[in-house]
Design a protein around this motif. Structure first.
Motif, PDB file in Angstrom:
ATOM      1  N   LEU A 326      83.329  78.780 142.604  1.00 18.03           N
ATOM      2  CA  LEU A 326      82.081  77.605 142.654  1.00 18.03           C
ATOM      3  C   LEU A 326      80.797  78.052 142.699  1.00 18.03           C
ATOM      4  O   LEU A 326      79.789  77.499 143.239  1.00 18.03           O
ATOM      5  CB  LEU A 326      82.365  76.580 143.919  1.00 18.03           C
ATOM      6  CG  LEU A 326      83.824  75.879 143.854  1.00 18.03           C
ATOM      7  CD1 LEU A 326      83.868  75.058 145.048  1.00 18.03           C
ATOM      8  CD2 LEU A 326      83.545  74.935 142.531  1.00 18.03           C
ATOM      9  N   ASN A 327      80.794  79.564 142.688  1.00 22.60           N
ATOM     10  CA  ASN A 327      79.621  80.459 143.055  1.00 22.60           C
ATOM     11  C   ASN A 327      78.627  80.336 141.806  1.00 22.60           C
ATOM     12  O   ASN A 327      77.338  80.769 142.107  1.00 22.60           O
ATOM     13  CB  ASN A 327      79.844  82.007 143.209  1.00 22.60           C
ATOM     14  CG  ASN A 327      78.910  82.249 144.218  1.00 22.60           C
ATOM     15  OD1 ASN A 327      78.069  81.652 144.940  1.00 22.60           O
ATOM     16  ND2 ASN A 327      79.148  83.736 144.705  1.00 22.60           N
ATOM     17  N   LEU A 397      76.897  76.615 146.228  1.00 21.18           N
ATOM     18  CA  LEU A 397      77.955  76.229 145.719  1.00 21.18           C
ATOM     19  C   LEU A 397      77.934  74.659 145.180  1.00 21.18           C
ATOM     20  O   LEU A 397      77.159  73.977 145.838  1.00 21.18           O
ATOM     21  CB  LEU A 397      79.160  76.278 146.712  1.00 21.18           C
ATOM     22  CG  LEU A 397      79.559  77.470 147.494  1.00 21.18           C
ATOM     23  CD1 LEU A 397      80.635  77.194 148.458  1.00 21.18           C
ATOM     24  CD2 LEU A 397      80.200  78.589 146.354  1.00 21.18           C
ATOM     25  N   VAL A 398      78.385  74.542 143.903  1.00 17.56           N
ATOM     26  CA  VAL A 398      78.480  73.317 143.392  1.00 17.56           C
ATOM     27  C   VAL A 398      79.157  72.274 143.894  1.00 17.56           C
ATOM     28  O   VAL A 398      80.547  72.659 144.110  1.00 17.56           O
ATOM     29  CB  VAL A 398      78.344  73.426 141.910  1.00 17.56           C
ATOM     30  CG1 VAL A 398      78.307  72.102 141.170  1.00 17.56           C
ATOM     31  CG2 VAL A 398      77.346  74.183 141.508  1.00 17.56           C
ATOM     32  N   GLY A 399      79.100  71.007 144.468  1.00 12.31           N
ATOM     33  CA  GLY A 399      79.964  70.274 145.156  1.00 12.31           C
ATOM     34  C   GLY A 399      79.899  68.766 144.503  1.00 12.31           C
ATOM     35  O   GLY A 399      79.291  68.524 143.317  1.00 12.31           O
ATOM     36  N   VAL A 400      80.780  68.098 144.814  1.00  6.33           N
ATOM     37  CA  VAL A 400      80.671  66.661 144.368  1.00  6.33           C
ATOM     38  C   VAL A 400      79.634  65.669 144.948  1.00  6.33           C
ATOM     39  O   VAL A 400      79.134  66.032 145.868  1.00  6.33           O
ATOM     40  CB  VAL A 400      82.001  66.055 144.428  1.00  6.33           C
ATOM     41  CG1 VAL A 400      83.282  66.874 143.820  1.00  6.33           C
ATOM     42  CG2 VAL A 400      82.399  65.905 145.884  1.00  6.33           C
ATOM     43  N   SER A 401      79.371  64.674 144.168  1.00  4.62           N
ATOM     44  CA  SER A 401      78.160  63.785 144.912  1.00  4.62           C
ATOM     45  C   SER A 401      78.996  62.905 145.859  1.00  4.62           C
ATOM     46  O   SER A 401      79.969  62.549 145.560  1.00  4.62           O
ATOM     47  CB  SER A 401      77.311  63.013 143.641  1.00  4.62           C
ATOM     48  OG  SER A 401      78.288  62.262 143.018  1.00  4.62           O
ATOM     49  N   GLY A 402      78.250  62.298 146.808  1.00  7.40           N
ATOM     50  CA  GLY A 402      79.084  61.192 147.705  1.00  7.40           C
ATOM     51  C   GLY A 402      77.810  60.149 148.021  1.00  7.40           C
ATOM     52  O   GLY A 402      76.815  60.374 147.863  1.00  7.40           O
TER      53      GLY A 402
END
Length: 402
Positions: A326-327, A397-402
């Motif tokens: 995720l980097n 880090l790339v994450g999900v939207s919430g």
């Protein structure tokens, strides 16, 4: 992190706890399951092989199937599948039914581990995403500290079926809690549509390939030995039974310390953290191999210290490797994580299989030597793949939207 998000991360850690406890249940209760099912110990070891190959085969198609689902629904459904799997395992009437029961969970296992890191990252404050992932992975360490020793002790006391049923009930309660505390967390628009992102890389690029190779080698080496942990304890320490439970506890406690360390270091020194972890695992396995060259139990203290170092170091390896995935900004972080999970599970499956073959034809000493060499190969891969494992973090880090 806000207090509510900390609670959410703790519940995700609890889900990781039961997943690891359930997946590795045969390791701590290998003799009991073997006797009850009327199959060899190597056949019980193959439960991990069937499970892991099932995960590897089903993860990518299922990730594509659920890519439009809210992340909360994905997490809850996968943990609920785990609960069902354990309850069916508890009433299995034969070895084939036990294999099929574990396949219920295998169908969703990879999906859970593919999304749990991006979900954890989305709940973290800026600059703390590696620490958030480490907090969730602390559940895997606690499974080694409490889950595996307690399930082993419970299985030895009341039978392995009681242990499996208990994990099923706890998993159902955690699934309900996740539904109550997690936000809906819709998937990123690019994941739902399959579109790429400006400046992003393809999902499967050279960097991800090198991370998956390092993952495969490290996990393969680990599970060749760890699948037959009870035999290693018997030969290195000199006895099993309650001693096995104690060794599992020591391994897990050291793993908790390792998670704490990597939570402090990875966000600042990702490459050094990864190299340090793999180096320590290699050293631990090499020392264990030396203890197996003497009479059983004659170097028990050294064996115990090596097992502790093994637990401290290897528990941090998944945090380092998945955080490395995720980097880099990717078109679909969930799918990128899924490739990592497939490599991880293929390594588990192959490790259990190779370990069984070596046990049947040679000795636990050869198993340990093979493990050390493979982890050393993973270490060399990380050292050579500088762009895949940079000295400093290139992006958040790339994450999900919430």
């Amino acid at each position: 992190m806000p207090r509510l998000n900390t609670i959410r991360l703790l519940v995700l850690a609890a889900a990781a706890f039961v997943y690891v406890t359930a997946e590795t249940l045969p390791i701590g209760l290998l003799p009991e399951i073997s006797a009850d099912m009327g199959v060899s110990e190597s056949s019980v070891g193959l439960l991990l092989t069937f499970y892991a190959y099932g995960v590897a085969a089903m993860t990518l198609p299922l990730i594509a199937f659920v890519r439009r689902w809210p992340r909360r629904r994905v997490v809850v459904v996968t943990v609920a599948a785990l609960a069902l799997s354990q309850l069916v395992s508890a009433v299995a009437v034969g070895y084939p039914m036990l294999v099929l029961a574990r396949m219920i969970c295998a169908a969703t296992h990879g999906v859970f581990w593919a999304v749990v890191a991006p979900v954890a990252a989305s709940l973290a404050a800026p600059g703390k995403k590696g620490r958030a992932i480490a907090m969730v992975y602390a559940g895997t360490s606690l499974a080694l500290v409490a889950g595996n020793p307690l399930s082993a002790a419970l299985g030895q006391w009341l039978g392995w079926r009681t242990a499996a049923a208990s994990i099923g009930v706890v998993s159902a309660l955690i699934a309900l809690t996740l539904y109550l505390v997690l936000p809906v967390m819709t998937a990123p628009a690019r994941a739902r549509t399959g579109a790429s992102v400006r400046g992003g890389t393809p999902v499967l690029d050279r960097s991800l390939v090198m991370i998956c190779i390092a993952t495969f080698l490290a996990v393969l080496g680990h599970f060749i030995a760890y699948t037959y942990f009870s035999l290693l304890v018997d030969r290195g320490v000199g006895s099993i039974g309650t001693t096995l439970t104690l060794m599992l506890l020591i391994y897990g406690l050291c793993g908790v310390a390792g998670i704490w360390i990597v939570g402090k270091t990875f966000d600042r020194w990702p490459r050094r953290s990864t190299i340090g972890a793999l180096t320590a695992v290699t050293v631990a396995l090499a020392v264990l191999w030396t203890t197996l060259q003497s009479a059983p139990g004659s170097l028990a203290v050294v064996a115990v210290l090596a097992i502790g170092l093994w637990g401290l170091a290897f528990t941090t390896v998944p945090v380092c490797l998945q955080s490395s995935v995720l980097n880099t900004p990717r078109a679909d972080p969930d799918r990128a994580s899924a490739f990592y999970v497939v490599a991880f599970q293929l390594a588990i499956a192959t490790g259990a299989l190779i370990g069984g073959v070596i046990i049947d034809r040679s000795s636990i000493a050869v198993v340990t030597a093979t493990s050390a060499l493979l982890v050393a190969a993973a270490l060399l891969t990380v050292v050579l793949a500088r762009t895949s494992f940079p000295v400093r973090r290139r992006v958040e880090l790339v994450g999900v939207s919430g």
